[in-house]
Design a protein around this motif. Structure first.
Motif, PDB file in Angstrom:
ATOM      1  N   PRO A 122      81.631  -4.332 -30.393  1.00 35.88           N
ATOM      2  CA  PRO A 122      82.205  -5.111 -29.291  1.00 35.88           C
ATOM      3  C   PRO A 122      82.026  -6.618 -29.475  1.00 35.88           C
ATOM      4  O   PRO A 122      81.074  -7.075 -30.119  1.00 35.88           O
ATOM      5  N   ASP A 123      82.940  -7.385 -28.896  1.00 31.97           N
ATOM      6  CA  ASP A 123      82.812  -8.839 -28.845  1.00 31.97           C
ATOM      7  C   ASP A 123      81.965  -9.257 -27.642  1.00 31.97           C
ATOM      8  O   ASP A 123      81.372 -10.331 -27.640  1.00 31.97           O
ATOM      9  N   LEU A 124      81.947  -8.389 -26.609  1.00 35.25           N
ATOM     10  CA  LEU A 124      81.205  -8.691 -25.394  1.00 35.25           C
ATOM     11  C   LEU A 124      80.768  -7.391 -24.726  1.00 35.25           C
ATOM     12  O   LEU A 124      81.510  -6.417 -24.702  1.00 35.25           O
ATOM     13  N   ILE A 125      79.549  -7.411 -24.183  1.00 35.37           N
ATOM     14  CA  ILE A 125      79.028  -6.293 -23.396  1.00 35.37           C
ATOM     15  C   ILE A 125      78.674  -6.835 -22.015  1.00 35.37           C
ATOM     16  O   ILE A 125      78.100  -7.910 -21.889  1.00 35.37           O
ATOM     17  N   VAL A 126      79.024  -6.085 -20.982  1.00 32.03           N
ATOM     18  CA  VAL A 126      78.718  -6.494 -19.608  1.00 32.03           C
ATOM     19  C   VAL A 126      77.856  -5.427 -18.944  1.00 32.03           C
ATOM     20  O   VAL A 126      78.209  -4.249 -18.938  1.00 32.03           O
ATOM     21  N   VAL A 127      76.718  -5.850 -18.393  1.00 25.80           N
ATOM     22  CA  VAL A 127      75.874  -4.972 -17.596  1.00 25.80           C
ATOM     23  C   VAL A 127      75.758  -5.566 -16.196  1.00 25.80           C
ATOM     24  O   VAL A 127      76.039  -6.737 -15.978  1.00 25.80           O
ATOM     25  N   ALA A 128      75.289  -4.751 -15.255  1.00 26.73           N
ATOM     26  CA  ALA A 128      75.046  -5.230 -13.892  1.00 26.73           C
ATOM     27  C   ALA A 128      74.404  -4.104 -13.107  1.00 26.73           C
ATOM     28  O   ALA A 128      74.625  -2.920 -13.396  1.00 26.73           O
ATOM     29  N   GLY A 129      73.606  -4.466 -12.123  1.00 25.62           N
ATOM     30  CA  GLY A 129      73.051  -3.469 -11.221  1.00 25.62           C
ATOM     31  C   GLY A 129      72.299  -2.363 -11.924  1.00 25.62           C
ATOM     32  O   GLY A 129      71.261  -2.575 -12.551  1.00 25.62           O
ATOM     33  N   LEU A 147      75.818  -9.309 -14.922  1.00 29.75           N
ATOM     34  CA  LEU A 147      76.522  -9.768 -13.735  1.00 29.75           C
ATOM     35  C   LEU A 147      76.006  -9.105 -12.456  1.00 29.75           C
ATOM     36  O   LEU A 147      76.751  -8.910 -11.489  1.00 29.75           O
ATOM     37  N   THR A 148      74.709  -8.795 -12.452  1.00 28.83           N
ATOM     38  CA  THR A 148      74.080  -8.267 -11.244  1.00 28.83           C
ATOM     39  C   THR A 148      74.215  -9.274 -10.108  1.00 28.83           C
ATOM     40  O   THR A 148      73.983 -10.468 -10.294  1.00 28.83           O
ATOM     41  N   ASP A 150      73.008 -10.760  -6.494  1.00 31.66           N
ATOM     42  CA  ASP A 150      71.799 -10.888  -5.687  1.00 31.66           C
ATOM     43  C   ASP A 150      72.125 -10.514  -4.240  1.00 31.66           C
ATOM     44  O   ASP A 150      72.852 -11.232  -3.553  1.00 31.66           O
ATOM     45  N   ASN A 151      71.591  -9.390  -3.777  1.00 27.89           N
ATOM     46  CA  ASN A 151      71.913  -8.919  -2.433  1.00 27.89           C
ATOM     47  C   ASN A 151      71.470  -9.889  -1.344  1.00 27.89           C
ATOM     48  O   ASN A 151      72.080  -9.957  -0.274  1.00 27.89           O
ATOM     49  N   ALA A 152      70.398 -10.640  -1.602  1.00 27.98           N
ATOM     50  CA  ALA A 152      69.891 -11.572  -0.598  1.00 27.98           C
ATOM     51  C   ALA A 152      70.849 -12.743  -0.373  1.00 27.98           C
ATOM     52  O   ALA A 152      70.797 -13.401   0.670  1.00 27.98           O
ATOM     53  N   HIS A 153      71.693 -13.005  -1.349  1.00 27.04           N
ATOM     54  CA  HIS A 153      72.691 -14.084  -1.249  1.00 27.04           C
ATOM     55  C   HIS A 153      74.018 -13.529  -1.768  1.00 27.04           C
ATOM     56  O   HIS A 153      74.609 -14.067  -2.698  1.00 27.04           O
ATOM     57  N   PHE A 154      74.471 -12.471  -1.128  1.00 29.96           N
ATOM     58  CA  PHE A 154      75.526 -11.646  -1.698  1.00 29.96           C
ATOM     59  C   PHE A 154      76.804 -12.414  -2.017  1.00 29.96           C
ATOM     60  O   PHE A 154      77.283 -12.381  -3.156  1.00 29.96           O
ATOM     61  N   LEU A 155      77.382 -13.086  -1.050  1.00 27.52           N
ATOM     62  CA  LEU A 155      78.674 -13.715  -1.286  1.00 27.52           C
ATOM     63  C   LEU A 155      78.588 -14.889  -2.253  1.00 27.52           C
ATOM     64  O   LEU A 155      79.493 -15.081  -3.081  1.00 27.52           O
ATOM     65  N   THR A 156      77.512 -15.662  -2.175  1.00 30.75           N
ATOM     66  CA  THR A 156      77.327 -16.766  -3.121  1.00 30.75           C
ATOM     67  C   THR A 156      77.192 -16.229  -4.544  1.00 30.75           C
ATOM     68  O   THR A 156      77.812 -16.734  -5.487  1.00 30.75           O
ATOM     69  N   SER A 157      76.371 -15.198  -4.690  1.00 34.90           N
ATOM     70  CA  SER A 157      76.163 -14.592  -6.009  1.00 34.90           C
ATOM     71  C   SER A 157      77.427 -13.914  -6.508  1.00 34.90           C
ATOM     72  O   SER A 157      77.780 -14.011  -7.690  1.00 34.90           O
ATOM     73  N   LEU A 158      78.138 -13.230  -5.611  1.00 38.47           N
ATOM     74  CA  LEU A 158      79.395 -12.581  -5.994  1.00 38.47           C
ATOM     75  C   LEU A 158      80.371 -13.611  -6.541  1.00 38.47           C
ATOM     76  O   LEU A 158      81.037 -13.376  -7.554  1.00 38.47           O
ATOM     77  N   ARG A 159      80.476 -14.752  -5.867  1.00 39.94           N
ATOM     78  CA  ARG A 159      81.377 -15.803  -6.333  1.00 39.94           C
ATOM     79  C   ARG A 159      81.005 -16.247  -7.745  1.00 39.94           C
ATOM     80  O   ARG A 159      81.876 -16.391  -8.614  1.00 39.94           O
TER      81      ARG A 159
END
Length: 321
Positions: A122-129, A147-148, A150-159
């Motif tokens: 692969p050229d890139l691997i993505v993990v999260a959660g 790309l996990t 952060d639940n404590a700052h969900f929308l900011t982290s999601l962005r």
């Protein structure tokens, strides 16, 4: 560490005198060019921020292995093809193709098959959660981002995580449009929440867990301003084990329910059966028809997909109308 091929380094050396000449003539400096390209580092790479810091990864990578269902769903929505996925049961119709043999399987969300990942080159691997613990080993195979959210700052982290995907795959405009629409929806729901209280519970195997602000389901309270019906709940991923008596004492205006057994395809007492008792039926939520059964895939399996967040906000908004 991701090393650039010798050919690329030689080409850079040949171009250096030309770049210096252009700079002397008032052209764009290397730093300015990087900023103008939206985080582009060396030719062919972009620099992104992820849960482990910053990383330099290939721009628009051709072979991508994804170990998170939320990321997979977002990439699918953005029209990005992937080359390898984990085995995941009970995918919804929109993602069912990823369970077929058309996509090489590279282990599970919790246990990657490192040999199969390596074989895909692969050229890139993505993990999260759920797969984030595998980051160190996967990063030895190819450039990897975590790309996990952060639940404590969900929308900011999601962005931040969504913008990282936009930068990597050249989808910045579409990601920005979706995120801005999410922000607008959040504002509308917050305005409708008023003083109403809510409690989020998850059922599995006949048992009940409750979640509050800062938890994996804290979006209801933290971003959408539904007041917690009960205080002191843990932010642990498993929440707090509670009983029907606890729900009755909390007496929420709205009771939000997630059926984990349904989400993972296990047999078990359905959430409605677990909560169908005198204590729960005596709450304001039950009496006013405000027990809301949430989509288990959206909230439990892939809560960080852009489409999931859109659906989550809508579900809470609809419950307040």
């Amino acid at each position: 560490m991701h090393r650039r091929p010798i050919r690329g380094r030689l080409l850079g050396a040949l171009l250096l005198p030309l770049l210096l000449t252009l700079t002397a003539c008032g052209g764009t400096t290397g730093t300015d060019a990087s900023a103008a390209a939206g985080g582009t580092g060396d030719a062919g790479d972009v620099t992104v921020t992820h849960a482990r810091g910053t990383a330099e990864v290939p721009a628009s990578p051709k072979k991508v292995v994804v170990f998170d269902v939320g990321v997979l769903a977002t990439l699918d929505e953005l029209g990005v093809r992937v080359s390898g996925v984990p085995v995941v049961e009970n995918l919804p119709d929109g993602l069912a193709e990823y369970a077929t043999d058309a996509y090489p399987k590279v282990g599970s969300l919790f246990e990657p098959d490192y040999e199969k990942v390596n074989a895909l080159e692969p050229d890139l691997i993505v993990v999260a959660g759920r797969s984030s613990a595998a980051y160190p080993k996967l990063a030895e195979i190819a450039p990897t981002v975590d790309l996990t959210v952060d639940n404590a700052h969900f929308l900011t982290s999601l962005r931040q995580r969504a913008e990282a995907l936009g930068t990597i795959f050249g989808k910045q405009a579409e990601v920005a449009r979706r995120l801005d629409a999410i922000d607008a929806s959040v504002a509308r729901v917050k305005a409708a929440a008023g003083d109403r209280t809510g409690l989020v519970v998850l059922t599995t195997g006949g048992k009940i867990s409750a979640y509050g602000p800062g938890s994996r389901f804290g979006l209801v309270h933290d971003a959408l301003s539904v007041k917690p019906a009960a205080g002191g709940l843990s932010t642990d991923v498993h929440g707090n084990a509670v009983s029907a008596e606890f729900i009755a004492k909390a007496d929420p205006d709205l009771l939000y329910v997630i059926d984990r057994d349904s989400a993972i395809g296990q047999d078990g007492a359905a959430a409605k059966q677990v909560l169908d008792n005198e204590l729960v039926n005596g709450t304001k939520a039950a009496k006013n028809g405000r027990i809301v059964y949430l989509d288990s895939f959206t909230w439990y399996v892939a809560p960080t997909a852009l489409s999931s967040v859109e659906a989550m906000i809508k579900a809470v908004g609809d419950s307040l109308s």
